[in-house]
Scaffold this active site. Sequence first.
Site, PDB file in Angstrom:
ATOM      1  N   LYS A  58      69.247  30.584  12.349  1.00  0.00           N
ATOM      2  CA  LYS A  58      69.494  28.898  13.002  1.00  0.00           C
ATOM      3  C   LYS A  58      70.379  28.372  11.441  1.00  0.00           C
ATOM      4  CE  LYS A  58      67.878  24.579  13.286  1.00  0.00           C
ATOM      5  NZ  LYS A  58      68.622  24.034  14.895  1.00  0.00           N
TER       6      LYS A  58
ATOM      7  N   LYS B  95      71.987  19.674   4.313  1.00  0.00           N
ATOM      8  CA  LYS B  95      71.071  19.885   4.183  1.00  0.00           C
ATOM      9  C   LYS B  95      71.455  21.713   4.442  1.00  0.00           C
ATOM     10  CE  LYS B  95      67.658  20.625   6.475  1.00  0.00           C
ATOM     11  NZ  LYS B  95      66.547  21.063   7.355  1.00  0.00           N
TER      12      LYS B  95
HETATM   13  P1  NAP Z   1      62.939  13.518  10.372  1.00  0.00           P
HETATM   14  O1  NAP Z   1      62.923  12.801  11.728  1.00  0.00           O
HETATM   15  O2  NAP Z   1      63.503  13.135   9.955  1.00  0.00           O
HETATM   16  O3  NAP Z   1      61.695  13.812  10.189  1.00  0.00           O
HETATM   17  C1  NAP Z   1      61.373  14.055   8.789  1.00  0.00           C
HETATM   18  C2  NAP Z   1      59.375  15.174   8.558  1.00  0.00           C
HETATM   19  O4  NAP Z   1      59.702  15.639   7.038  1.00  0.00           O
HETATM   20  C3  NAP Z   1      59.112  13.467   8.688  1.00  0.00           C
HETATM   21  O5  NAP Z   1      57.965  13.811   9.177  1.00  0.00           O
HETATM   22  C4  NAP Z   1      58.769  13.583   6.862  1.00  0.00           C
HETATM   23  O6  NAP Z   1      57.685  12.113   7.093  1.00  0.00           O
HETATM   24  C5  NAP Z   1      59.497  14.964   6.310  1.00  0.00           C
HETATM   25  N1  NAP Z   1      59.211  14.489   5.023  1.00  0.00           N
HETATM   26  C6  NAP Z   1      59.537  14.292   4.698  1.00  0.00           C
HETATM   27  N2  NAP Z   1      59.511  14.566   3.527  1.00  0.00           N
HETATM   28  C7  NAP Z   1      58.123  14.761   3.293  1.00  0.00           C
HETATM   29  C8  NAP Z   1      57.872  15.269   1.672  1.00  0.00           C
HETATM   30  N3  NAP Z   1      58.840  15.772   1.156  1.00  0.00           N
HETATM   31  N4  NAP Z   1      56.850  15.633   1.914  1.00  0.00           N
HETATM   32  C9  NAP Z   1      55.994  15.495   3.396  1.00  0.00           C
HETATM   33  N5  NAP Z   1      56.690  15.678   4.165  1.00  0.00           N
HETATM   34  C10 NAP Z   1      58.151  15.101   4.144  1.00  0.00           C
HETATM   35  O7  NAP Z   1      63.619  14.908  11.017  1.00  0.00           O
HETATM   36  P2  NAP Z   1      63.923  15.732  12.064  1.00  0.00           P
HETATM   37  O8  NAP Z   1      64.872  15.467  13.384  1.00  0.00           O
HETATM   38  O9  NAP Z   1      62.550  15.594  12.868  1.00  0.00           O
HETATM   39  O10 NAP Z   1      63.910  17.324  11.308  1.00  0.00           O
HETATM   40  C11 NAP Z   1      63.037  18.179  11.146  1.00  0.00           C
HETATM   41  C12 NAP Z   1      62.857  19.322  10.864  1.00  0.00           C
HETATM   42  O11 NAP Z   1      63.756  19.661  12.256  1.00  0.00           O
HETATM   43  C13 NAP Z   1      63.864  19.601   9.775  1.00  0.00           C
HETATM   44  O12 NAP Z   1      63.934  20.811   9.070  1.00  0.00           O
HETATM   45  C14 NAP Z   1      65.617  19.582  10.798  1.00  0.00           C
HETATM   46  O13 NAP Z   1      66.743  20.283  10.379  1.00  0.00           O
HETATM   47  C15 NAP Z   1      65.125  20.314  11.903  1.00  0.00           C
HETATM   48  N6  NAP Z   1      65.741  20.133  13.203  1.00  0.00           N
HETATM   49  C16 NAP Z   1      66.215  18.684  13.979  1.00  0.00           C
HETATM   50  C17 NAP Z   1      66.572  18.527  14.833  1.00  0.00           C
HETATM   51  C18 NAP Z   1      67.203  17.455  15.344  1.00  0.00           C
HETATM   52  O14 NAP Z   1      68.154  17.041  16.334  1.00  0.00           O
HETATM   53  N7  NAP Z   1      66.408  16.021  14.739  1.00  0.00           N
HETATM   54  C19 NAP Z   1      66.418  20.303  15.862  1.00  0.00           C
HETATM   55  C20 NAP Z   1      66.004  20.694  14.580  1.00  0.00           C
HETATM   56  C21 NAP Z   1      66.367  20.773  14.008  1.00  0.00           C
HETATM   57  P3  NAP Z   1      57.522  11.055   7.143  1.00  0.00           P
HETATM   58  O15 NAP Z   1      57.521  10.635   8.457  1.00  0.00           O
HETATM   59  O16 NAP Z   1      56.878  10.907   6.653  1.00  0.00           O
HETATM   60  O17 NAP Z   1      59.023  10.568   6.502  1.00  0.00           O
END
Ligand code: NAP
Length: 290
Positions: free
Chosen positions: A171, A240
């Site tokens: 990844k 990140k």
């Molecule tokens: P996102 O919308 O920013 O969601 C982040 C999540 O992490 C939210 O549930 C947030 O809670 C939680 N979080 C952040 N800091 C935290 C902490 N200190 N303690 C507890 N919870 C915390 O991001 P996303 O796009 O869904 O991405 C999530 C993961 O998937 C990441 O690792 C990202 O790299 C990976 N990813 C993303 C994509 C994409 O296209 N977006 C694709 C593949 C993989 P709150 O809701 O309270 O802020």
Amino acid sequence: MPQVAFIGLGKMGHGMAGRYLDAGFTVAVWNRSKAKAEDLIARGARWATSPAGAATGADAVVTMVADDEASRRVWLGNDGAATGMKAGALAIECSTVSHAHALEMSQGLTKRGLIYIDCPVTGLPQAAAAGKLTLLVGADPADLEKARPFLLPLGTTIRHFGAVGTGTVFKLINNLMGAVQIASLAEGVAIAEQAGLDMNLVAEALSTGAVASPQVVRHSTRMVARDFSGATFTAALRHKDAAYAVRLAETLLPGVPVSRSALAAYDRAKAHAPDGDEGQMIEIVSRPKR
Ligand code: NAP
């Protein structure tokens, strides 16, 4: 019915948790901010006030949070999932974390009698909500078989790279290469703009020519139009991933100047608009230098 706890209901996790409800699982959810859980609760998910509360009784706990810090907190914090899980339960890490972190969580959770697998994903939030992700697994083969019923609702493709940590290695190189491509696209677009080319033609030619990777196809028209509505993957998350990947490279293949340049470019893009779309890289590249 199998019981699953889903932790982290951001852009990706919200849709993934919904897939378990669609598939008829008994689902408990926790998110740092409750508002994102409301519609899942209305659809039948049980809200828990802590990761531990969500994990109680679960056959599998799936996490989808931002980074290492968030992952450590939801697994091993005072009210972390590990404190509520029953022996032999599956701990499935779908978040993109660093390689060292995946190994550390594996060690910590295995000591508590749990089964940890790393399972980062590729695919955008729409794919997450539709169960069409690609799952990149690092696990002992027998553990993967135990986890498979909990992976099937999430994705159409499961790629098993080897032992715990290997899904994360893949990844990270995948997303590092994405960072390089997007940073390079931004420079190409900016040069073409400076040269006064017809930018609609440039976008069309880039997205149908020999460099038309899915990243180039996805970002070329948006960069030319400076249209970043509906950000799906933020500059902060891309930064990140690139930072974790370069840190891994330091242990295996020091140097990697192209990757380091992309990381430096994403340092600037993150400072410019952390929650903006990763394609806003173009705004950094084309900004007049002082
Ligand atoms: P996102 O919308 O920013 O969601 C982040 C999540 O992490 C939210 O549930 C947030 O809670 C939680 N979080 C952040 N800091 C935290 C902490 N200190 N303690 C507890 N919870 C915390 O991001 P996303 O796009 O869904 O991405 C999530 C993961 O998937 C990441 O690792 C990202 O790299 C990976 N990813 C993303 C994509 C994409 O296209 N977006 C694709 C593949 C993989 P709150 O809701 O309270 O802020």
